[in-house]
Write a protein that holds these residues in place. Structure first.
Motif, PDB file in Angstrom:
ATOM      1  N   ILE A   4      -5.603   4.891  -3.528  1.00 46.58           N
ATOM      2  CA  ILE A   4      -4.782   3.795  -4.061  1.00 46.58           C
ATOM      3  C   ILE A   4      -4.040   3.085  -2.929  1.00 46.58           C
ATOM      4  O   ILE A   4      -4.011   1.856  -2.868  1.00 46.58           O
ATOM      5  N   GLY A   5      -3.447   3.846  -2.020  1.00 51.49           N
ATOM      6  CA  GLY A   5      -2.710   3.250  -0.906  1.00 51.49           C
ATOM      7  C   GLY A   5      -3.598   2.425   0.017  1.00 51.49           C
ATOM      8  O   GLY A   5      -3.266   1.290   0.376  1.00 51.49           O
ATOM      9  N   VAL A   6      -4.747   2.977   0.387  1.00 52.17           N
ATOM     10  CA  VAL A   6      -5.663   2.271   1.295  1.00 52.17           C
ATOM     11  C   VAL A   6      -6.249   1.034   0.624  1.00 52.17           C
ATOM     12  O   VAL A   6      -6.326  -0.039   1.236  1.00 52.17           O
ATOM     13  N   THR A   7      -6.644   1.170  -0.629  1.00 52.91           N
ATOM     14  CA  THR A   7      -7.199   0.026  -1.366  1.00 52.91           C
ATOM     15  C   THR A   7      -6.175  -1.093  -1.475  1.00 52.91           C
ATOM     16  O   THR A   7      -6.486  -2.265  -1.231  1.00 52.91           O
ATOM     17  N   GLY A  59       0.812  -1.216   0.000  1.00 54.01           N
ATOM     18  CA  GLY A  59       0.000   0.000   0.000  1.00 54.01           C
ATOM     19  C   GLY A  59       0.842   1.261   0.000  1.00 54.01           C
ATOM     20  O   GLY A  59       0.534   2.227  -0.706  1.00 54.01           O
ATOM     21  N   GLY A  60       1.938   1.245   0.751  1.00 51.45           N
ATOM     22  CA  GLY A  60       2.827   2.403   0.800  1.00 51.45           C
ATOM     23  C   GLY A  60       3.470   2.702  -0.543  1.00 51.45           C
ATOM     24  O   GLY A  60       3.493   3.849  -0.999  1.00 51.45           O
ATOM     25  N   PHE A  61       3.970   1.671  -1.193  1.00 46.83           N
ATOM     26  CA  PHE A  61       4.612   1.889  -2.498  1.00 46.83           C
ATOM     27  C   PHE A  61       3.589   2.203  -3.589  1.00 46.83           C
ATOM     28  O   PHE A  61       3.878   2.988  -4.484  1.00 46.83           O
ATOM     29  N   GLN A  62       2.391   1.611  -3.499  1.00 45.84           N
ATOM     30  CA  GLN A  62       1.356   1.937  -4.483  1.00 45.84           C
ATOM     31  C   GLN A  62       0.902   3.381  -4.324  1.00 45.84           C
ATOM     32  O   GLN A  62       0.423   3.982  -5.270  1.00 45.84           O
ATOM     33  N   THR A  98       5.693  -4.451  -7.850  1.00 44.11           N
ATOM     34  CA  THR A  98       4.238  -4.403  -7.999  1.00 44.11           C
ATOM     35  C   THR A  98       3.700  -2.988  -8.134  1.00 44.11           C
ATOM     36  O   THR A  98       2.528  -2.807  -8.445  1.00 44.11           O
ATOM     37  N   SER A  99       4.541  -1.985  -7.935  1.00 45.20           N
ATOM     38  CA  SER A  99       4.041  -0.601  -7.982  1.00 45.20           C
ATOM     39  C   SER A  99       4.592   0.214  -9.148  1.00 45.20           C
ATOM     40  O   SER A  99       4.257   1.383  -9.285  1.00 45.20           O
ATOM     41  N   ILE A 100       5.400  -0.372 -10.001  1.00 49.66           N
ATOM     42  CA  ILE A 100       5.948   0.358 -11.141  1.00 49.66           C
ATOM     43  C   ILE A 100       4.823   0.884 -12.038  1.00 49.66           C
ATOM     44  O   ILE A 100       4.875   2.009 -12.528  1.00 49.66           O
ATOM     45  N   ASP A 101       3.795   0.077 -12.237  1.00 48.14           N
ATOM     46  CA  ASP A 101       2.683   0.532 -13.066  1.00 48.14           C
ATOM     47  C   ASP A 101       1.980   1.748 -12.471  1.00 48.14           C
ATOM     48  O   ASP A 101       1.443   2.586 -13.190  1.00 48.14           O
TER      49      ASP A 101
END
Length: 190
Positions: free
Chosen positions: A139-142, A44-47, A113-116
């Motif tokens: 985005i982070g919470v989801t 979640g943090g990286f997203q 997983t967060s590059i996109d």
């Protein structure tokens, strides 16, 4: 861009993290609160971080691509979604996941997983109606919630839902890119 569109993008982006969390769930005997917290915070943090970085990059170069911004959004979301579909339909066996939840195991997974989400952040910079703070938070919470759920699903059901999650995420992102393009071209108006 409304709440529903942002939520759909958040869910689409979180499907990679969900799929990896499912694999992590296979490696844990009985996941405890620290396992759920670890996958949720890392993913979640990286997203949340990556679209913020992408947004900063996008606003920096916005004046150079404003005339084709809808095409950029369409292509980026289409490529990300297409890649997720390819991975979801792939018959290749996954490498065995590292069972650790420590820094050395989780950092590469969180980045991968967060590059996109970085590309989606660039897209957000090109869409004037996006509140980046709301988008990043959602985005982070989801992703936090779906990653924790993925850990539990993997622990209970195994790999059954991994490829379905990637396919669903890919379809969502492709449809959102198509919607942005068609709205800009005046074909549809939501």
């Amino acid at each position: 861009m409304g709440f529903i569109e942002l939520l759909l993008i958040a869910v689409g982006l979180s499907m990679d993290a969900f799929a990896v969390a499912v694999c992590k769930g296979l490696s844990v005997g009985k996941p405890g609160w620290r396992h759920f917290l670890a996958v949720g915070l890392w993913f979640g943090g990286f997203q949340a971080l990556m679209p913020a970085i992408g947004y900063l990059l996008g606003t920096t170069f916005e004046k150079y691509i404003t005339s084709v911004d809808h095409w950029v959004a369409f292509v980026l979301l289409g490529l990300i979604g297409g890649n997720m579909l390819k991975e979801g339909f792939s018959r290749e066996e996954e490498k065995e996941e590292n069972t650790s939840f420590g820094f050395r195991a989780m950092l590469p997974l969180a980045v991968a997983t967060s590059i996109d989400a970085l590309a989606v952040g660039i897209t957000f910079a090109l869409l004037p109606e996006v509140n980046i703070f709301s988008a990043v938070g959602l985005i982070g919470v989801t992703t936090f919630c779906l990653s924790a759920l993925g850990l539990k699903v993997g622990n209970i059901f195994g790999l059954k839902y991994k490829s379905k999650a990637e396919v669903a995420g890919g379809i969502i992102l492709i449809l959102m890119g198509l919607k942005i393009l068609l709205e800009h071209l005046g074909v549809i108006n939501f």
